[in-house]
Enzyme design. Structure first.
Site, short mmCIF file in Angstrom:
data_model
loop_
_atom_site.label_atom_id
_atom_site.label_comp_id
_atom_site.label_asym_id
_atom_site.label_seq_id
_atom_site.Cartn_x
_atom_site.Cartn_y
_atom_site.Cartn_z
N HIS A 58 46.85 66.16 22.82
CA HIS A 58 45.19 66.52 22.23
C HIS A 58 44.92 64.79 22.70
CE1 HIS A 58 44.70 69.86 21.34
NE2 HIS A 58 45.38 70.20 20.64
N LYS A 102 49.48 77.82 28.91
CA LYS A 102 48.52 77.58 27.78
C LYS A 102 47.06 77.13 28.49
CE LYS A 102 46.58 74.73 23.82
NZ LYS A 102 47.18 73.40 23.34
N HIS A 138 44.51 70.39 14.23
CA HIS A 138 44.52 71.52 15.55
C HIS A 138 42.97 71.38 16.55
CE1 HIS A 138 43.59 75.17 17.19
NE2 HIS A 138 42.78 76.02 16.51
#
Ligand code: DGP
Ligand code: DGP
Length: 123
Positions: A12, A40, A118
């Protein structure tokens, strides 16, 4: 072994990029090894300094849709790139659409130090 915090960085964080081209997601999803089988469906990269993203954990508690963790929302909009799998794209040819956005981001955090683990979403 890769920790969840390291996995968050890999999947990320891309602080040094400010402008992205149409091929950004296809390049980055490969480079950062985000592509599993199946492809994904959505992955977000964040173009802000790491300390600003880590700071989200220390404030901005918001309810999670998934009740088991604490969610934290950024207090300002962040530069992000949304990578979205194109319809009909099948592993290993994961083909992504690249969209730059400025949105508030929501993460979950864990550990000591309490850091992002996350990416939940953006609003
Ligand atoms: P929508 O924009 O409504 O199609 O929803 C996309 C969903 O994907 C939303 O629940 C947020 C989620 N999402 C966005 N980026 C990521 C990511 O990097 N990882 C995960 N697990 N979910 C993401
Ligand atoms: P993501 O940020 O969605 O790309 O996922 C990173 C890792 O976190 C991945 O191994 C899946 C896991 N994960 C998915 N949902 C949650 C959640 O609600 N809380 C935590 N702590 N981890 C999650």
């Amino acid at each position: 072994k890769e920790t969840q915090a390291d996995e968050f960085l890999r999947q990320h964080m891309d602080p040094d990029t400010s402008k992205v081209t149409a091929s950004y997601c296809n390049t980055m999803m490969k480079l950062r090894n985000v592509m599993g089988e199946p492809c994904k469906p959505v992955n977000t990269f964040i173009h802000e300094p790491l300390r600003d993203v880590q700071a989200i954990c220390l404030k901005g508690d918001v309810p999670c849709k998934n009740t088991k963790s604490d969610c934290h929302q950024s207090s300002s909009k962040m530069r992000i790139t949304d990578c979205r799998l194109k319809k009909g794209s099948i592993y290993p040819q994961c083909d992504y659409e690249t969209q730059q956005k400025r949105k508030y981001i929501i993460v979950t955090c864990e550990g000591n130090p309490y850091v992002p683990v996350h990416f939940v979403g953006s609003v």
